[in-house]
Enzyme design. Structure first.
Site, PDB file in Angstrom:
ATOM      1  CG  ASP A 187       5.100  -3.519  -3.577  1.00 28.60           C
ATOM      2  OD1 ASP A 187       4.873  -4.658  -4.036  1.00 28.60           O
ATOM      3  OD2 ASP A 187       6.032  -3.284  -2.768  1.00 28.60           O
ATOM      4  CB  SER A 188       2.821  -6.307  -8.248  1.00 26.53           C
ATOM      5  OG  SER A 188       1.483  -6.379  -7.761  1.00 26.53           O
ATOM      6  CE  LYS A 234       2.116  -8.771  -0.105  1.00 26.78           C
ATOM      7  NZ  LYS A 234       3.519  -8.434  -0.488  1.00 26.78           N
ATOM      8  CD  GLU A 253       7.174 -13.153  -5.142  1.00 25.35           C
ATOM      9  OE1 GLU A 253       7.352 -12.829  -6.334  1.00 25.35           O
ATOM     10  OE2 GLU A 253       6.799 -12.350  -4.263  1.00 25.35           O
TER      11      GLU A 253
END
Length: 271
Positions: free
Chosen positions: A51-52, A118, A186
């Site tokens: 979704d970046s 994810k 992350e």
């Protein structure tokens, strides 16, 4: 190139086998068929339709505006180009708010060609993970800095320092116990990410989490040194500068991940 046979597509069980054998996994984001085809042909093991795309493709300031329809469109575009890389797709903001909503979104993504979805976070997301796995949908968990929680975090900050590291360890084990087959960490300090990776039976994929993870992922725009309109994180490295071409950059990135030269201390966070 990967030691996984070039003609043999990656599968979820093959990821776990790679961890047992100590083989590093190489992951990149992609959002269209052209780049996905190049990545697939040059040693990338997993492709993430993240979704970046809200930031690097659509020009938003966060991932929050991205919809399930957006994710399905880009997932289908990427899926048409892949022969061997395993395709992971994000559930967009609030698409996983309830198990039922998550099942609907995940079903659309798998029908578009994804092989795993994810999900960010633990807590109430554990129920969502279990619900999907019980219905034969492979899940990748995402812990540490979870971009969909940027408003709660007050920005994009390192997660898991101090006492928060112990909670992160507990969350990591919890998502695996719930059925996650893969874990993205992350912006996590190297020592805690390394410890989590050693403790878990499933592979970990780091992004700003140091070299102790079982693999690495970067946003393709960052790996290629492209200006995404946002501040470049510390963990980003421009591989196009040394690769000379997109294909060369991908090969350089893949080799650096596999031989352990990326990420180094310059591209990681201390405790």
């Amino acid at each position: 190139m990967s030691s996984h046979a070039d003609s043999k597509p990656w599968t979820v069980p093959a990821l776990a086998q790679a961890k047992r054998e100590g083989r590093k996994l190489v992951m990149l984001t992609a959002y269209d068929a052209g780049f996905a085809r190049t990545f697939d042909a040059n040693g990338v093991d997993l492709i993430l339709v993240g979704d970046s795309l809200g930031m690097v493709v659509q020009g938003h300031d966060s991932t929050l505006p991205v919809t399930t329809a957006d994710m399905v469109y880009h997932t289908a575009s990427v899926a048409r180009a892949l022969d061997r890389a395993l395709l992971v797709a994000d559930l967009s903001f609030q698409a996983d708010a309830t198990p039922e909503r998550a099942l609907d979104a995940a079903t659309q993504l798998l029908q578009a060609g994804a092989e795993m979805v994810k999900i960010e976070g633990a807590g109430h997301k554990l129920e969502v993970i279990r619900y999907l796995v019980e219905r034969e949908i492979p899940v990748c968990s995402h812990l540490g800095l979870t971009p969909q929680s940027v408003l709660r975090f007050g920005g994009y900050k390192v997660q898991g320092r101090g006492e928060a590291g112990e909670q992160l360890r507990r969350d990591a084990q919890a998502v695996v116990d719930a059925g996650a087959s893969l874990l993205v960490l992350e912006c996590v300090p190297t020592p805690i990410a390394t410890q989590i990776s050693a403790e878990l039976s499933v592979p970990t994929i780091g992004i700003g989490a140091g070299p102790g993870c079982d693999g690495q992922v970067l946003v393709m725009h960052d790996m290629l040194g492209l200006d995404s309109g946002h501040r470049r994180p510390k963990f980003v490295k421009d591989f196009l500068a040394e690769g000379g071409s997109v294909a060369g950059a991908v090969r350089a990135y893949a080799q650096a991940v596999r031989d352990g030269s990326f990420p180094d201390a310059e591209h990681a966070y201390a405790a």
